[in-house]
Design a protein around this motif. Structure first.
Motif, PDB file in Angstrom:
ATOM      1  N   GLU A 114       1.069   8.715  -0.042  1.00  0.00           N
ATOM      2  CA  GLU A 114      -0.154   9.488  -0.392  1.00  0.00           C
ATOM      3  C   GLU A 114      -0.573  10.434   0.742  1.00  0.00           C
ATOM      4  O   GLU A 114      -1.233  11.727   0.302  1.00  0.00           O
ATOM      5  CB  GLU A 114      -1.327   8.498  -0.568  1.00  0.00           C
ATOM      6  CG  GLU A 114      -0.994   7.621  -2.070  1.00  0.00           C
ATOM      7  CD  GLU A 114      -2.172   6.489  -2.033  1.00  0.00           C
ATOM      8  OE1 GLU A 114      -3.074   6.669  -1.169  1.00  0.00           O
ATOM      9  OE2 GLU A 114      -2.400   5.888  -3.099  1.00  0.00           O
ATOM     10  N   ARG A 144      -5.999  11.673   3.932  1.00  0.00           N
ATOM     11  CA  ARG A 144      -5.723  10.558   3.872  1.00  0.00           C
ATOM     12  C   ARG A 144      -5.398  10.274   5.353  1.00  0.00           C
ATOM     13  O   ARG A 144      -5.034   9.033   5.649  1.00  0.00           O
ATOM     14  CB  ARG A 144      -4.545  10.266   2.937  1.00  0.00           C
ATOM     15  CG  ARG A 144      -4.980  10.395   1.388  1.00  0.00           C
ATOM     16  CD  ARG A 144      -5.947   9.507   0.903  1.00  0.00           C
ATOM     17  NE  ARG A 144      -5.504   8.226   0.622  1.00  0.00           N
ATOM     18  CZ  ARG A 144      -6.298   7.235   0.167  1.00  0.00           C
ATOM     19  NH1 ARG A 144      -7.445   7.356  -0.017  1.00  0.00           N
ATOM     20  NH2 ARG A 144      -5.588   6.030  -0.134  1.00  0.00           N
ATOM     21  N   GLN A 195       1.337  12.479   2.039  1.00  0.00           N
ATOM     22  CA  GLN A 195       2.044  13.734   1.854  1.00  0.00           C
ATOM     23  C   GLN A 195       1.267  14.744   1.073  1.00  0.00           C
ATOM     24  O   GLN A 195       1.435  15.759   1.075  1.00  0.00           O
ATOM     25  CB  GLN A 195       3.473  13.370   1.384  1.00  0.00           C
ATOM     26  CG  GLN A 195       4.240  13.005   2.540  1.00  0.00           C
ATOM     27  CD  GLN A 195       5.901  12.724   1.888  1.00  0.00           C
ATOM     28  OE1 GLN A 195       5.840  11.645   0.970  1.00  0.00           O
ATOM     29  NE2 GLN A 195       6.912  13.300   2.367  1.00  0.00           N
ATOM     30  N   GLY A 196       1.007  14.081  -0.120  1.00  0.00           N
ATOM     31  CA  GLY A 196       0.142  14.934  -1.036  1.00  0.00           C
ATOM     32  C   GLY A 196      -1.566  15.085  -0.866  1.00  0.00           C
ATOM     33  O   GLY A 196      -1.854  15.941  -1.136  1.00  0.00           O
ATOM     34  N   ASP A 197      -2.014  14.396   0.080  1.00  0.00           N
ATOM     35  CA  ASP A 197      -3.232  14.402   0.198  1.00  0.00           C
ATOM     36  C   ASP A 197      -3.496  14.421   1.835  1.00  0.00           C
ATOM     37  O   ASP A 197      -3.586  13.208   2.521  1.00  0.00           O
ATOM     38  CB  ASP A 197      -4.198  13.546  -0.536  1.00  0.00           C
ATOM     39  CG  ASP A 197      -5.788  13.742  -0.107  1.00  0.00           C
ATOM     40  OD1 ASP A 197      -6.062  14.684   0.386  1.00  0.00           O
ATOM     41  OD2 ASP A 197      -6.522  13.086  -0.809  1.00  0.00           O
ATOM     42  N   SER A 230       0.732  -1.067  -0.136  1.00  0.00           N
ATOM     43  CA  SER A 230      -0.054   0.062  -0.093  1.00  0.00           C
ATOM     44  C   SER A 230       0.895   1.306   0.020  1.00  0.00           C
ATOM     45  O   SER A 230       1.846   1.371   0.549  1.00  0.00           O
ATOM     46  CB  SER A 230      -0.784  -0.172   1.343  1.00  0.00           C
ATOM     47  OG  SER A 230      -1.535   1.188   1.213  1.00  0.00           O
ATOM     48  N   ASP A 231       0.423   2.216  -0.647  1.00  0.00           N
ATOM     49  CA  ASP A 231       1.198   3.519  -0.875  1.00  0.00           C
ATOM     50  C   ASP A 231       0.353   4.786   0.020  1.00  0.00           C
ATOM     51  O   ASP A 231       0.577   5.696  -0.230  1.00  0.00           O
ATOM     52  CB  ASP A 231       1.265   4.034  -2.265  1.00  0.00           C
ATOM     53  CG  ASP A 231       2.140   3.095  -3.144  1.00  0.00           C
ATOM     54  OD1 ASP A 231       2.852   2.483  -2.554  1.00  0.00           O
ATOM     55  OD2 ASP A 231       1.713   2.960  -4.486  1.00  0.00           O
ATOM     56  N   LEU A 232      -0.224   4.111   1.068  1.00  0.00           N
ATOM     57  CA  LEU A 232      -1.038   5.148   1.925  1.00  0.00           C
ATOM     58  C   LEU A 232      -0.146   6.028   2.547  1.00  0.00           C
ATOM     59  O   LEU A 232      -0.323   7.334   2.794  1.00  0.00           O
ATOM     60  CB  LEU A 232      -1.781   4.410   2.912  1.00  0.00           C
ATOM     61  CG  LEU A 232      -2.672   5.370   3.874  1.00  0.00           C
ATOM     62  CD1 LEU A 232      -3.639   6.048   3.074  1.00  0.00           C
ATOM     63  CD2 LEU A 232      -3.334   4.358   4.781  1.00  0.00           C
ATOM     64  N   TYR A 261      -5.712   6.687   7.642  1.00  0.00           N
ATOM     65  CA  TYR A 261      -4.322   6.220   8.325  1.00  0.00           C
ATOM     66  C   TYR A 261      -4.808   5.845   9.919  1.00  0.00           C
ATOM     67  O   TYR A 261      -4.500   5.088  10.560  1.00  0.00           O
ATOM     68  CB  TYR A 261      -3.175   7.096   8.067  1.00  0.00           C
ATOM     69  CG  TYR A 261      -1.903   6.268   8.805  1.00  0.00           C
ATOM     70  CD1 TYR A 261      -1.270   5.263   8.100  1.00  0.00           C
ATOM     71  CD2 TYR A 261      -1.303   6.867  10.008  1.00  0.00           C
ATOM     72  CE1 TYR A 261      -0.099   4.756   8.681  1.00  0.00           C
ATOM     73  CE2 TYR A 261      -0.216   6.398  10.502  1.00  0.00           C
ATOM     74  CZ  TYR A 261       0.214   5.054  10.009  1.00  0.00           C
ATOM     75  OH  TYR A 261       1.633   4.527  10.342  1.00  0.00           O
TER      76      TYR A 261
END
Length: 222
Positions: free
Chosen positions: A65, A72, A67-69, A60-62, A76
């Motif tokens: 992600e 999210r 950092q950009g959104d 998973s790249d959560l 988490y």
């Protein structure tokens, strides 16, 4: 990047503490264990800090992600909270299951031991009766007829020696001797006190048998 890691660590710490508190109030309301609350919190924090490892396992790249959104972060946080709550549930369920299995295994072991003891008690007279003795079991003297044995006791002793069954019931002995079960029971008690007969409690109830001493005594009555 450093701030990003700090934020994630803070989220995991807070989620772990909050999840531990949830577990404590859900599952420890009636306990007097003073260490229960710290234990729940430690378990929750530990489980919460495992979330990055789990996310890495599932590719998973959560974390990236976030950092950009920043929104999210809520997802988490939810993962961390779920991990903190689930950790206690899994541990308790596993320990309860192990305890149940251990209790069941102990009960089965005790039942097996009891069955073995009963089987041993039933087989011992058979082995003794079918095994040739090199010498008498007592002082080596020739046994003499016991004058204290009344007629019913002598008939009962002869009946035990004459039948093909090693183990005899009280009812069967009474029919063969021709006496009431009460009189036969008294005779058996007299013979048992003199170690001429023994009894075992098996699946079919109490059964009486001749001891080696009783077998030699019965030979004198023939």
């Amino acid at each position: 990047m450093g701030n990003h890691i700090f934020i994630l660590a803070a989220i995991m710490l807070v989620s772990g503490i909050f999840g531990g508190l949830i577990n404590y109030y859900q599952m420890n309301q009636n306990t007097s264990d003073s260490g229960s609350l710290p234990r729940c919190i430690v378990i929750g924090i530990g489980a919460s800090f495992l979330v990055p490892v789990i996310l890495d396992f599932v590719n998973s790249d959560l974390i990236l992600e976030i950092q950009g959104d920043p929104s999210r972060l809520l997802i988490y946080t939810g993962f961390c909270l779920i991990a903190a709550i689930a950790a206690r549930v899994v541990i308790v369920n596993t320990s309860d299951r192990i305890l149940r299995e251990a209790t069941l295994a102990r009960a089965q072991s005790e039942a097996a031991q009891q069955e073995l003891r009963v089987l041993r008690d039933e087989l011992l007279p058979l082995v003794e009766a079918e095994t040739e003795q090199d010498a008498p079991l007592d002082d080596g003297t020739t046994p003499e007829l016991d004058a204290d044995l009344d007629e019913t006791a002598q008939k009962t002793l002869k009946s035990l020696a004459s039948e093909r069954y090693t183990f005899r019931s009280l009812a069967g002995l009474s029919r063969q001797v021709g006496t009431e079960e009460t009189a036969t029971g008294k005779a058996l008690a007299q013979l048992s006190a003199k170690e001429l007969v023994g009894k075992v409690s098996g699946l079919h109830g109490i059964r009486w048998y001749l001891t080696e001493k009783g077998r030699r005594m019965a030979d004198l009555l023939v």
